[in-house]
Structure formats: structure tokens, C-alpha cells
Design a protein around this motif. Structure first.
Motif, PDB file in Angstrom:
ATOM      1  N   VAL A  34       0.844  -1.202   0.000  1.00  0.00           N
ATOM      2  CA  VAL A  34       0.000   0.000   0.000  1.00  0.00           C
ATOM      3  C   VAL A  34       0.877   1.248   0.000  1.00  0.00           C
ATOM      4  O   VAL A  34       0.617   2.198  -0.750  1.00  0.00           O
ATOM      5  CB  VAL A  34      -0.986  -0.035   1.185  1.00  0.00           C
ATOM      6  N   ALA A  35       1.927   1.253   0.812  1.00  0.00           N
ATOM      7  CA  ALA A  35       2.841   2.405   0.834  1.00  0.00           C
ATOM      8  C   ALA A  35       3.502   2.594  -0.524  1.00  0.00           C
ATOM      9  O   ALA A  35       3.621   3.727  -1.008  1.00  0.00           O
ATOM     10  CB  ALA A  35       3.892   2.228   1.930  1.00  0.00           C
ATOM     11  N   ASP A  36       3.925   1.511  -1.159  1.00  0.00           N
ATOM     12  CA  ASP A  36       4.563   1.612  -2.474  1.00  0.00           C
ATOM     13  C   ASP A  36       3.617   2.209  -3.510  1.00  0.00           C
ATOM     14  O   ASP A  36       4.009   3.071  -4.306  1.00  0.00           O
ATOM     15  CB  ASP A  36       5.056   0.245  -2.947  1.00  0.00           C
ATOM     16  N   ILE A  37       2.368   1.752  -3.521  1.00  0.00           N
ATOM     17  CA  ILE A  37       1.374   2.292  -4.461  1.00  0.00           C
ATOM     18  C   ILE A  37       1.184   3.787  -4.194  1.00  0.00           C
ATOM     19  O   ILE A  37       1.243   4.608  -5.111  1.00  0.00           O
ATOM     20  CB  ILE A  37       0.038   1.533  -4.345  1.00  0.00           C
ATOM     21  N   TYR A  38       0.958   4.125  -2.948  1.00  0.00           N
ATOM     22  CA  TYR A  38       0.683   5.509  -2.590  1.00  0.00           C
ATOM     23  C   TYR A  38       1.874   6.414  -2.855  1.00  0.00           C
ATOM     24  O   TYR A  38       1.717   7.535  -3.363  1.00  0.00           O
ATOM     25  CB  TYR A  38       0.276   5.575  -1.115  1.00  0.00           C
ATOM     26  N   ASN A  39       3.069   5.947  -2.553  1.00  0.00           N
ATOM     27  CA  ASN A  39       4.266   6.775  -2.709  1.00  0.00           C
ATOM     28  C   ASN A  39       4.531   7.161  -4.152  1.00  0.00           C
ATOM     29  O   ASN A  39       5.093   8.227  -4.418  1.00  0.00           O
ATOM     30  CB  ASN A  39       5.481   6.082  -2.093  1.00  0.00           C
TER      31      ASN A  39
END
Length: 161
Positions: A13-18
Motif C-alpha cells: 500500500v505504501a509503495d502504491i501511494y508513494n
């Protein structure tokens, strides 16, 4: 497959959002988030008894959608803000629609009355997704964000469930 988020999803989720933090004005955050930051956000949604969903695509988390409190005062408890993000590999496949469909179904079951979506402009794809779900533009705020050396407008779309 759409399911509730779990702690193991924090990095994905962090990778997608970042990607959006670094490359777009879709979010007004300017610093990337760590998986621990996402775990904290998952907890906030859980504390508010609001769903945070992920969709799997080709065995990986392809995107996520969630609802958050619209405002802190208790009389707002039947209104939420909704958000959806997809990985670059999963855009254009209808996954955003699938996520919103499931999210809205779960929100309606929780007696949520109004959903609101804030969109930084321009963003035709996000506008189309929100309008597909019966959301109408209800507000336009001029130059309320500043990112990448430019002022950005934000508009809000709303629907009653």
C-alpha cells in the motif's frame, strides 16, 4: 479478489501511494510514507469502524480504497470521505470501479448516508470514476494546494447512498 487490508499489506500500500506522492499532485503529501505510517492509518480506519479494502491483481496488491471520517464532530458520523489508489500496472482495468463498488456496499450496510470524494484538478480519470458512481460535483476550491511549484485546485464530489 477484494478483501479487508491487513498488516502484511502495509509495504504494498505504501509503495502504491508513494508513486502518487512523488510523481503527482493527486495527493498533497510531499514526503513518502513508510509501511509503519500505513499501519497507523489502517488502525485509524479500524478505530473509526470504517473499511479499508485492497484488491489483488496477478497475485499482488493492485490497489486500495478506504473511507475516512469527513469531520470530527459527531453529527458528521453518517458522512465519509472515500479514496481509491491503484498501482501503475493495474490502472485502466476496472479495478477502481470494483473497489468503489465493494466499498460503497459496505458503507451502505453501515448506514453511511453521504460519501464525498476530493479530487485535485485536473484529473479526468478520477472525475469519471466518481461520476460513474452517481457522485456530483458540489464544490470547487481554487488554488488551495501548492505542489511541484504550482497552485492546484481541489473539487469535491458527493453522493447519497
Amino acid at each position: 479478489m477484494i478483501r479487508l487490508v491487513n498488516d502484511n499489506d502495509a509495504k504494498a500500500v505504501a509503495d502504491i501511494y508513494n508513486y502518487y506522492v512523488i510523481n503527482t499532485a493527486v495527493t498533497f503529501e510531499e514526503k513518502t510514507l513508510e509501511p509503519d505510517d500505513m499501519l497507523e492509518r489502517f488502525g485509524e480506519a479500524d478505530d473509526a469502524e470504517l473499511p479499508w479494502l485492497v484488491i489483488e491483481h496477478e497475485g499482488l496488491v493492485g490497489g486500495f480504497a478506504y473511507a475516512s471520517k469527513w469531520k470530527g464532530r459527531c453529527a458528521y458520523r453518517h458522512s465519509v470521505e472515500v479514496t481509491v489508489y491503484l498501482s501503475r500496472e493495474a490502472t485502466g482495468l476496472g479495478l477502481g470501479s470494483k473497489l468503489y463498488s465493494e466499498l460503497f456496499k459496505r458503507l451502505k450496510a453501515k448506514n453511511i448516508h453521504v460519501v464525498l470524494g476530493g479530487i485535485s484538478l485536473p484529473n479526468e480519470a478520477s472525475i469519471a470514476l466518481h461520476e460513474k458512481f452517481g457522485m456530483s460535483k458540489v464544490a470547487h476550491f481554487s488554488e488551495v494546494g501548492y505542489k511541484f511549484g504550482q497552485w492546484v485546485d481541489v473539487a469535491y464530489w458527493q453522493a447519497k447512498l
